[in-house]
Design an enzyme around this catalytic site. Structure first.
Site, short mmCIF file in Angstrom:
data_model
loop_
_atom_site.label_atom_id
_atom_site.label_comp_id
_atom_site.label_asym_id
_atom_site.label_seq_id
_atom_site.Cartn_x
_atom_site.Cartn_y
_atom_site.Cartn_z
N MET A 298 84.22 58.04 -0.37
CA MET A 298 85.13 58.97 -0.16
C MET A 298 84.45 60.27 -1.02
O MET A 298 84.95 61.33 -1.26
CB MET A 298 86.53 58.99 -1.41
CG MET A 298 87.44 57.89 -0.90
SD MET A 298 89.27 58.03 -1.24
CE MET A 298 89.00 58.16 -2.69
N LEU B 27 79.75 61.96 -4.40
CA LEU B 27 78.24 60.81 -4.96
C LEU B 27 77.70 61.38 -6.00
O LEU B 27 77.61 62.20 -6.27
CB LEU B 27 77.76 61.09 -3.11
CG LEU B 27 78.16 60.45 -1.88
CD1 LEU B 27 76.55 60.86 -1.39
CD2 LEU B 27 78.80 59.71 -1.88
N HIS B 28 77.96 59.83 -6.38
CA HIS B 28 77.06 60.11 -7.40
C HIS B 28 76.08 58.27 -7.01
O HIS B 28 75.52 58.53 -6.68
CB HIS B 28 77.36 59.84 -8.96
CG HIS B 28 78.54 58.56 -8.54
ND1 HIS B 28 78.25 57.39 -8.82
CD2 HIS B 28 80.35 58.85 -8.40
CE1 HIS B 28 79.67 56.29 -8.03
NE2 HIS B 28 81.19 57.15 -8.09
N GLY C 34 76.43 56.08 -8.51
CA GLY C 34 76.91 54.09 -8.12
C GLY C 34 76.51 54.15 -6.68
O GLY C 34 76.41 53.49 -6.03
N HIS C 35 77.51 55.32 -5.80
CA HIS C 35 77.34 55.10 -4.92
C HIS C 35 75.58 55.69 -3.98
O HIS C 35 75.32 54.37 -3.04
CB HIS C 35 77.49 56.82 -3.21
CG HIS C 35 78.70 56.94 -4.21
ND1 HIS C 35 79.54 58.11 -5.13
CD2 HIS C 35 80.47 56.13 -4.00
CE1 HIS C 35 81.08 57.92 -4.91
NE2 HIS C 35 81.36 56.91 -4.41
N GLN D 80 80.37 46.24 -7.50
CA GLN D 80 81.05 46.30 -8.68
C GLN D 80 82.48 46.78 -9.63
O GLN D 80 83.44 46.57 -9.67
CB GLN D 80 80.44 45.54 -9.45
CG GLN D 80 80.41 44.36 -10.53
CD GLN D 80 82.19 43.16 -9.92
OE1 GLN D 80 81.32 42.79 -8.83
NE2 GLN D 80 82.43 43.03 -11.30
N GLN E 293 89.14 45.65 -5.76
CA GLN E 293 88.39 46.56 -4.14
C GLN E 293 87.77 45.05 -3.40
O GLN E 293 88.49 45.05 -2.27
CB GLN E 293 88.72 47.67 -4.45
CG GLN E 293 88.17 48.34 -2.96
CD GLN E 293 87.53 49.98 -2.74
OE1 GLN E 293 88.31 50.46 -2.69
NE2 GLN E 293 85.93 49.79 -2.83
N VAL F 54 76.94 50.70 -11.74
CA VAL F 54 75.93 51.82 -12.45
C VAL F 54 76.32 52.65 -13.17
O VAL F 54 77.75 52.99 -12.84
CB VAL F 54 75.33 53.06 -11.54
CG1 VAL F 54 74.45 54.29 -11.68
CG2 VAL F 54 74.54 52.18 -10.24
N SER G 126 83.97 59.49 -9.22
CA SER G 126 83.48 60.83 -8.41
C SER G 126 84.70 61.45 -9.63
O SER G 126 85.04 62.88 -10.21
CB SER G 126 84.18 60.96 -7.71
OG SER G 126 83.49 59.69 -6.70
P1 AMP Z 1 83.83 55.54 -3.47
O1 AMP Z 1 83.85 56.79 -3.25
O2 AMP Z 1 84.95 55.88 -4.82
O3 AMP Z 1 85.58 54.73 -2.46
O4 AMP Z 1 83.65 54.23 -3.75
C1 AMP Z 1 82.35 53.98 -2.44
C2 AMP Z 1 81.62 52.83 -2.81
O5 AMP Z 1 80.74 53.10 -3.92
C3 AMP Z 1 82.52 51.56 -2.93
O6 AMP Z 1 82.13 50.64 -2.76
C4 AMP Z 1 82.74 51.55 -4.91
O7 AMP Z 1 82.78 50.20 -5.21
C5 AMP Z 1 80.99 52.26 -5.22
N1 AMP Z 1 81.20 52.48 -6.27
C6 AMP Z 1 81.04 53.49 -7.13
N2 AMP Z 1 81.41 54.29 -9.01
C7 AMP Z 1 79.94 53.14 -8.29
C8 AMP Z 1 78.82 52.66 -9.48
N3 AMP Z 1 79.37 53.12 -10.88
N4 AMP Z 1 78.50 51.49 -9.24
C9 AMP Z 1 78.51 51.48 -8.53
N5 AMP Z 1 79.06 51.11 -6.83
C10 AMP Z 1 80.49 51.71 -7.27
#
Ligand code: AMP
Length: 284
Positions: free
Chosen positions: A30, A33-34, A36-37, A148, A153, A176, A186
């Site tokens: 969504m 980005l950070h 984790g993404h 994870q 989800q 992460v 986010s």
């Molecule tokens: P989102 O933009 O929040 O929908 O996340 C997109 C993808 O990034 C999803 O598969 C999340 O599980 C993954 N994600 C979000 N935060 C982290 C994180 N801190 N570490 C690893 N993956 C993440």
């Protein structure tokens, strides 16, 4: 890095990749980005996959009163981050293409989408499953990368792919974290400095739980109680969910049993921001 909006443009580009025999990975996000993404992209690239990142703030997965309108959308910054780590294609679906006015179909993963996080956020996982099914059908990737961080989800989407015979391999990447342990999210951007400090309660709770389990504690109720005790030191933190569950079924467990992987799921409001975190742990 190419940016595309329409499904037809996306598919024209992907047809060329397929003709070259590339393995295609999809990383749905969504935006905002950070690390984790970015870790999902990097894992895909390390395995030699061509990477499509989608950025779409999916209205269907936000409940009434949630943060859909104010969800951060720093598109230019996101684009630079993705170009900088070698993403091949950025797909920015348009809401009117994914959800034309006569769009009616919803995907439910019953029994997994309405418990725990799904009970707190009715309709959330239905929104997630529906949009990811559509993204998969548009991209038809070889691999779907999930984090994870959003364990329920990931489980819902893994189940959906199996049940719907989606021809895709689903891979999960570890959470992460910031150096102090806070999971990257986010939504961390919403936190004031004091809330950011107290948001550490989630990780401190998980650490305390893991320590207890490693020292032989087997009672889920006592683990949950210990997390509550830790959270008393953080007055801005309000419990929404503390649950020790079976990592495969999401059913609550009474005790940790050898060989059964557990998932400790947490959700809390820190000030006005709702954060989640989790830890998997397998008793020996
Ligand atoms: P989102 O933009 O929040 O929908 O996340 C997109 C993808 O990034 C999803 O598969 C999340 O599980 C993954 N994600 C979000 N935060 C982290 C994180 N801190 N570490 C690893 N993956 C993440």
């Amino acid at each position: 890095m190419r940016t595309v909006h329409r499904v037809a443009e996306l598919q024209a580009e992907l047809a060329e990749w397929r003709a070259r025999g590339e393995s295609i990975a999809l990383v749905p996000t969504m935006g905002n980005l950070h690390g984790g993404h970015l870790s999902l992209v990097q894992r895909a690239r390390q395995l030699g996959e061509c990477v499509v990142v989608s950025i779409f703030v999916n209205p269907l997965q936000f409940g009434p009163g949630e943060d859909f309108q104010r969800y951060p959308r720093p598109l230019e910054r996101d684009r630079e981050l993705l170009a900088g780590i070698g993403v091949d294609l950025l797909w920015l679906p348009r809401a009117q293409d994914l959800y034309p006015p006569d769009h009616r179909t919803r995907v439910r993963v019953t029994g997994l989408d309405d418990v725990l996080e799904g009970a707190s956020r009715p309709g959330h996982f239905e929104g997630v499953a529906t949009v990811v099914a559509m993204l998969l059908n548009a991209v038809r990737p070889d691999v779907l990368w999930l984090g994870q961080k959003d364990a329920q989800q990931a489980l819902v989407l893994e189940r959906m792919c199996l049940d719907l015979l989606e021809p895709v391999e689903v891979r999960r990447a570890p959470t992460v974290r910031e150096p102090d342990g806070l999971a990257l999210s986010s939504r961390n951007a919403y936190l004031s400095p004091e809330e950011r400090r107290q948001a550490l309660a989630l990780w401190k709770g998980l650490e305390a739980a893991r320590d207890m389990l490693e020292h032989g504690e087997r009672s889920a109720a006592r683990v949950e109680q210990r997390i509550r005790e830790v959270w008393r030191r953080y007055p801005l933190v309000r419990e929404d969910l503390i649950a020790v569950v079976d990592a495969r079924t999401l059913e609550r467990v009474a005790d940790a049993q050898a060989g059964r992987k557990l998932l400790i799921m947490l959700a809390a409001h820190v000030g006005a921001t709702r954060l989640i975190d989790n830890l998997e742990w397998t008793p020996r």
